[in-house]
Each structure stands twice: as C-alpha cells, then as structure tokens.
Write a protein that holds these residues in place. Structure first.
Motif, PDB file in Angstrom:
ATOM      1  N   ALA A 114      32.696 -24.793-123.394  1.00 26.91           N
ATOM      2  CA  ALA A 114      32.714 -23.338-123.613  1.00 26.91           C
ATOM      3  C   ALA A 114      33.553 -22.641-122.543  1.00 26.91           C
ATOM      4  CB  ALA A 114      31.293 -22.794-123.606  1.00 26.91           C
ATOM      5  N   ALA A 115      33.411 -23.068-121.287  1.00 27.57           N
ATOM      6  CA  ALA A 115      34.225 -22.473-120.216  1.00 27.57           C
ATOM      7  C   ALA A 115      35.709 -22.792-120.426  1.00 27.57           C
ATOM      8  CB  ALA A 115      33.759 -22.977-118.855  1.00 27.57           C
ATOM      9  N   GLY A 116      36.002 -24.005-120.895  1.00 32.36           N
ATOM     10  CA  GLY A 116      37.389 -24.375-121.171  1.00 32.36           C
ATOM     11  C   GLY A 116      37.981 -23.549-122.298  1.00 32.36           C
ATOM     12  N   LEU A 117      37.200 -23.301-123.332  1.00 31.47           N
ATOM     13  CA  LEU A 117      37.690 -22.470-124.431  1.00 31.47           C
ATOM     14  C   LEU A 117      37.918 -21.027-123.980  1.00 31.47           C
ATOM     15  CD1 LEU A 117      35.586 -23.868-127.395  1.00 31.47           C
ATOM     16  CD2 LEU A 117      38.031 -24.205-126.960  1.00 31.47           C
ATOM     17  N   LEU A 118      37.079 -20.535-123.063  1.00 25.86           N
ATOM     18  CA  LEU A 118      37.300 -19.190-122.515  1.00 25.86           C
ATOM     19  C   LEU A 118      38.610 -19.127-121.736  1.00 25.86           C
ATOM     20  CD1 LEU A 118      33.755 -18.110-121.302  1.00 25.86           C
ATOM     21  CD2 LEU A 118      35.041 -17.222-123.244  1.00 25.86           C
ATOM     22  N   CYS A 119      38.959 -20.222-121.057  1.00 26.96           N
ATOM     23  CA  CYS A 119      40.232 -20.260-120.323  1.00 26.96           C
ATOM     24  C   CYS A 119      41.427 -20.355-121.270  1.00 26.96           C
ATOM     25  CB  CYS A 119      40.267 -21.448-119.361  1.00 26.96           C
ATOM     26  SG  CYS A 119      39.173 -21.287-117.952  1.00 26.96           S
ATOM     27  N   LEU A 120      41.215 -20.853-122.481  1.00 28.00           N
ATOM     28  CA  LEU A 120      42.320 -21.028-123.431  1.00 28.00           C
ATOM     29  C   LEU A 120      42.509 -19.840-124.364  1.00 28.00           C
ATOM     30  CD1 LEU A 120      41.778 -24.767-124.414  1.00 28.00           C
ATOM     31  CD2 LEU A 120      43.469 -23.812-122.846  1.00 28.00           C
ATOM     32  N   PHE A 121      41.462 -19.100-124.636  1.00 27.86           N
ATOM     33  CA  PHE A 121      41.531 -17.960-125.547  1.00 27.86           C
ATOM     34  C   PHE A 121      42.301 -16.828-124.860  1.00 27.86           C
ATOM     35  CE2 PHE A 121      39.286 -14.403-127.844  1.00 27.86           C
ATOM     36  CZ  PHE A 121      39.876 -14.666-129.074  1.00 27.86           C
ATOM     37  N   PRO A 122      43.423 -16.348-125.438  1.00 25.82           N
ATOM     38  CA  PRO A 122      44.306 -15.415-124.723  1.00 25.82           C
ATOM     39  C   PRO A 122      43.643 -14.151-124.158  1.00 25.82           C
ATOM     40  CG  PRO A 122      45.422 -16.264-126.646  1.00 25.82           C
ATOM     41  CD  PRO A 122      44.008 -16.767-126.719  1.00 25.82           C
ATOM     42  N   PRO A 123      42.770 -13.444-124.879  1.00 29.18           N
ATOM     43  CA  PRO A 123      42.177 -12.248-124.256  1.00 29.18           C
ATOM     44  C   PRO A 123      41.312 -12.565-123.032  1.00 29.18           C
ATOM     45  CG  PRO A 123      41.929 -12.138-126.630  1.00 29.18           C
ATOM     46  CD  PRO A 123      42.426 -13.505-126.312  1.00 29.18           C
ATOM     47  N   THR A 124      40.506 -13.624-123.124  1.00 26.09           N
ATOM     48  CA  THR A 124      39.675 -13.956-121.967  1.00 26.09           C
ATOM     49  C   THR A 124      40.497 -14.557-120.839  1.00 26.09           C
ATOM     50  OG1 THR A 124      39.114 -16.074-122.984  1.00 26.09           O
ATOM     51  CG2 THR A 124      37.571 -14.246-123.297  1.00 26.09           C
ATOM     52  N   ARG A 125      41.575 -15.259-121.168  1.00 27.72           N
ATOM     53  CA  ARG A 125      42.459 -15.798-120.126  1.00 27.72           C
ATOM     54  C   ARG A 125      43.102 -14.660-119.346  1.00 27.72           C
ATOM     55  NH1 ARG A 125      46.202 -19.713-122.622  1.00 27.72           N
ATOM     56  NH2 ARG A 125      47.198 -17.880-123.472  1.00 27.72           N
ATOM     57  N   LYS A 126      43.538 -13.603-120.054  1.00 27.41           N
ATOM     58  CA  LYS A 126      44.127 -12.461-119.374  1.00 27.41           C
ATOM     59  C   LYS A 126      43.092 -11.749-118.515  1.00 27.41           C
ATOM     60  CE  LYS A 126      46.790  -8.290-120.162  1.00 27.41           C
ATOM     61  NZ  LYS A 126      47.383  -7.402-121.125  1.00 27.41           N
ATOM     62  N   LEU A 127      41.879 -11.628-119.032  1.00 30.11           N
ATOM     63  CA  LEU A 127      40.797 -11.007-118.267  1.00 30.11           C
ATOM     64  C   LEU A 127      40.479 -11.815-117.010  1.00 30.11           C
ATOM     65  CD1 LEU A 127      38.611  -8.743-118.267  1.00 30.11           C
ATOM     66  CD2 LEU A 127      37.134 -10.389-119.418  1.00 30.11           C
ATOM     67  N   LEU A 128      40.419 -13.137-117.136  1.00 36.57           N
ATOM     68  CA  LEU A 128      40.168 -13.990-115.974  1.00 36.57           C
ATOM     69  C   LEU A 128      41.284 -13.861-114.939  1.00 36.57           C
ATOM     70  CD1 LEU A 128      38.852 -17.264-117.627  1.00 36.57           C
ATOM     71  CD2 LEU A 128      37.619 -15.804-116.043  1.00 36.57           C
ATOM     72  N   ARG A 129      42.544 -13.855-115.411  1.00 40.59           N
ATOM     73  CA  ARG A 129      43.677 -13.761-114.495  1.00 40.59           C
ATOM     74  C   ARG A 129      43.657 -12.449-113.722  1.00 40.59           C
ATOM     75  NH1 ARG A 129      47.604 -14.071-117.906  1.00 40.59           N
ATOM     76  NH2 ARG A 129      47.575 -16.313-118.013  1.00 40.59           N
ATOM     77  N   THR A 130      43.384 -11.332-114.416  1.00 37.53           N
ATOM     78  CA  THR A 130      43.380 -10.041-113.727  1.00 37.53           C
ATOM     79  C   THR A 130      42.187  -9.922-112.795  1.00 37.53           C
ATOM     80  OG1 THR A 130      42.273  -9.013-115.619  1.00 37.53           O
ATOM     81  CG2 THR A 130      44.679  -8.841-115.519  1.00 37.53           C
ATOM     82  N   SER A 131      41.024 -10.449-113.192  1.00 35.29           N
ATOM     83  CA  SER A 131      39.852 -10.332-112.312  1.00 35.29           C
ATOM     84  C   SER A 131      40.022 -11.193-111.063  1.00 35.29           C
ATOM     85  CB  SER A 131      38.583 -10.708-113.067  1.00 35.29           C
ATOM     86  OG  SER A 131      38.599 -12.066-113.416  1.00 35.29           O
ATOM     87  N   VAL A 132      40.604 -12.379-111.199  1.00 34.38           N
ATOM     88  CA  VAL A 132      40.855 -13.207-110.018  1.00 34.38           C
ATOM     89  C   VAL A 132      41.893 -12.538-109.126  1.00 34.38           C
ATOM     90  CG1 VAL A 132      41.871 -15.395-109.254  1.00 34.38           C
ATOM     91  CG2 VAL A 132      40.155 -15.387-111.044  1.00 34.38           C
ATOM     92  N   GLY A 133      42.916 -11.943-109.719  1.00 28.26           N
ATOM     93  CA  GLY A 133      43.928 -11.236-108.927  1.00 28.26           C
ATOM     94  C   GLY A 133      43.338 -10.063-108.166  1.00 28.26           C
ATOM     95  N   ARG A 134      42.462  -9.306-108.829  1.00 27.09           N
ATOM     96  CA  ARG A 134      41.814  -8.171-108.151  1.00 27.09           C
ATOM     97  C   ARG A 134      40.910  -8.646-107.026  1.00 27.09           C
ATOM     98  NH1 ARG A 134      39.165  -5.910-112.560  1.00 27.09           N
ATOM     99  NH2 ARG A 134      40.846  -5.877-114.041  1.00 27.09           N
ATOM    100  N   ARG A 135      40.190  -9.713-107.280  1.00 26.19           N
ATOM    101  CA  ARG A 135      39.283 -10.227-106.248  1.00 26.19           C
ATOM    102  C   ARG A 135      40.078 -10.713-105.031  1.00 26.19           C
ATOM    103  NH1 ARG A 135      34.323 -13.633-107.925  1.00 26.19           N
ATOM    104  NH2 ARG A 135      33.853 -11.568-108.651  1.00 26.19           N
TER     105      ARG A 135
END
Length: 186
Positions: A114-135
């Motif tokens: 499930a975590a891997g699919l979240l990393c592959l799904f484009p909207p959640t991947r973009k959300l993860l990338r921006t949240s890690v960048g902000r952090r």
C-alpha cells in the motif's frame, strides 16, 4: 583495547537520539502488522491467494524499478550526448519515489504494498515530494553535505543548462609518483 564500552563525558554516558531509539520499535511494529495482515488475508482468502498476491507484488515492483532505471539511464545518456543542454525533468519529477515505490512493492507484505502504491500514484507522489521538500526547508538542513543539500540540488532547474567541462591542475605541488606503472627517470 576494549570493545563495547561507551565513552563517557563528565561521568555520564552519551545520550542516544530519539530516532535511534524509535526506529527499531517502528520496524518491529511494522513487521508484526505485516504478519498479522498476511495471516488475516490467508484465513479469509487462502494461502495460495496470499502467495499469488506476494508474487504479483514482487513482479510489479521489479517492473517498476526496471522501468525507472531505464528512464534514468536514458536521461543520463541524453545529457552526455548533448552536453550543452540540461535534461528536461518530466512531469512527475525524479525517480526517487518511483524506485522507493517499486522497492516497497517487492518487500513482502500488504502494508508495504500500500505504501509503495502511494509512492507510485501521481497525486500522492506529488504530495509526498512537496511535503518532504517543505519539511527539509523548515528543518534548515541545507548545510553542505547534508541530505537537505542533496535534495535541493536535485530539485534545481536551470533553463540554460550550461556545463563547463575542464580539469583542475595544481601547479604548486609536484605530481605524486604512481606505483601502478613504469617509473620514468627524472
């Protein structure tokens, strides 16, 4: 020389960081949850179904990692063939989250899938990338040689893409003798 002793400062042992104490606990909890979910699905759907799902996750993760690796290799060869231009970033950005998603699909278990699919799904991947960048921005971890510095450099987009190729030659120091080749007389 003794091994396994801790250095003390003013008679007190050094403090371990919070992450160093909590990461093993988190991994243990994650492993127990994965095993519990595998048993739960095995009781509901059968052992062969669980085995087929795990094998499908390994195959899908291998395919994702292979595809992301090919894409990275193509970008590298393109940038080496055309040194004056910077490789264009795709809509999805880099391959880090794609490869992480593929790796999580390969790891046996349904939570990791499930975590891997979240990393592959484009909207959640973009959300993860921006949240890690902000952090990383908030943490101020952009000192030289830090993970934040590497992340920031990976995000840089320069429109001109100029690369100056060259070699640094220090003339103030004599060249060191090489031990792997024949020695020439001086």
């Amino acid at each position: 020389m003794t091994f396994g002793t801790q250095q003390t400062v003013n008679g007190t042992p050094p403090r371990r960081s919070l992450a160093r104490r909590l990461v093993p606990l988190g991994v243990a909890v994650w492993a127990v949850l994965e095993i519990w979910l595998l048993m739960l699905v095995g009781e509901a759907a059968g052992g062969l179904t669980v085995l087929a799902l795990l094998a499908g996750g390994v195959l899908a993760g291998s395919y994702v990692i292979k595809r992301a690796g090919r894409r990275a290799w193509q970008r590298l060869t393109q940038s080496l063939q055309q040194p004056g231009t910077a490789p264009q970033a795709e809509e999805g950005g880099g391959n880090a989250l794609t490869m992480l998603g593929g790796l999580l699909l390969i790891v046996p278990g349904f939570l990791s899938d499930a975590a891997g699919l979240l990393c592959l799904f484009p909207p959640t991947r973009k959300l993860l990338r921006t949240s890690v960048g902000r952090r990383l921005d908030r943490a101020g971890g952009y000192g030289p040689g830090t993970l934040g510095d590497a992340f920031r450099q990976a995000r840089m987009h320069q429109p001109d893409g100029k690369v100056v190729q060259g070699e640094v030659i220090r003339e103030d120091e004599p060249p060191a003798p090489r031990s792997d080749g024949p020695q020439l007389p001086r």
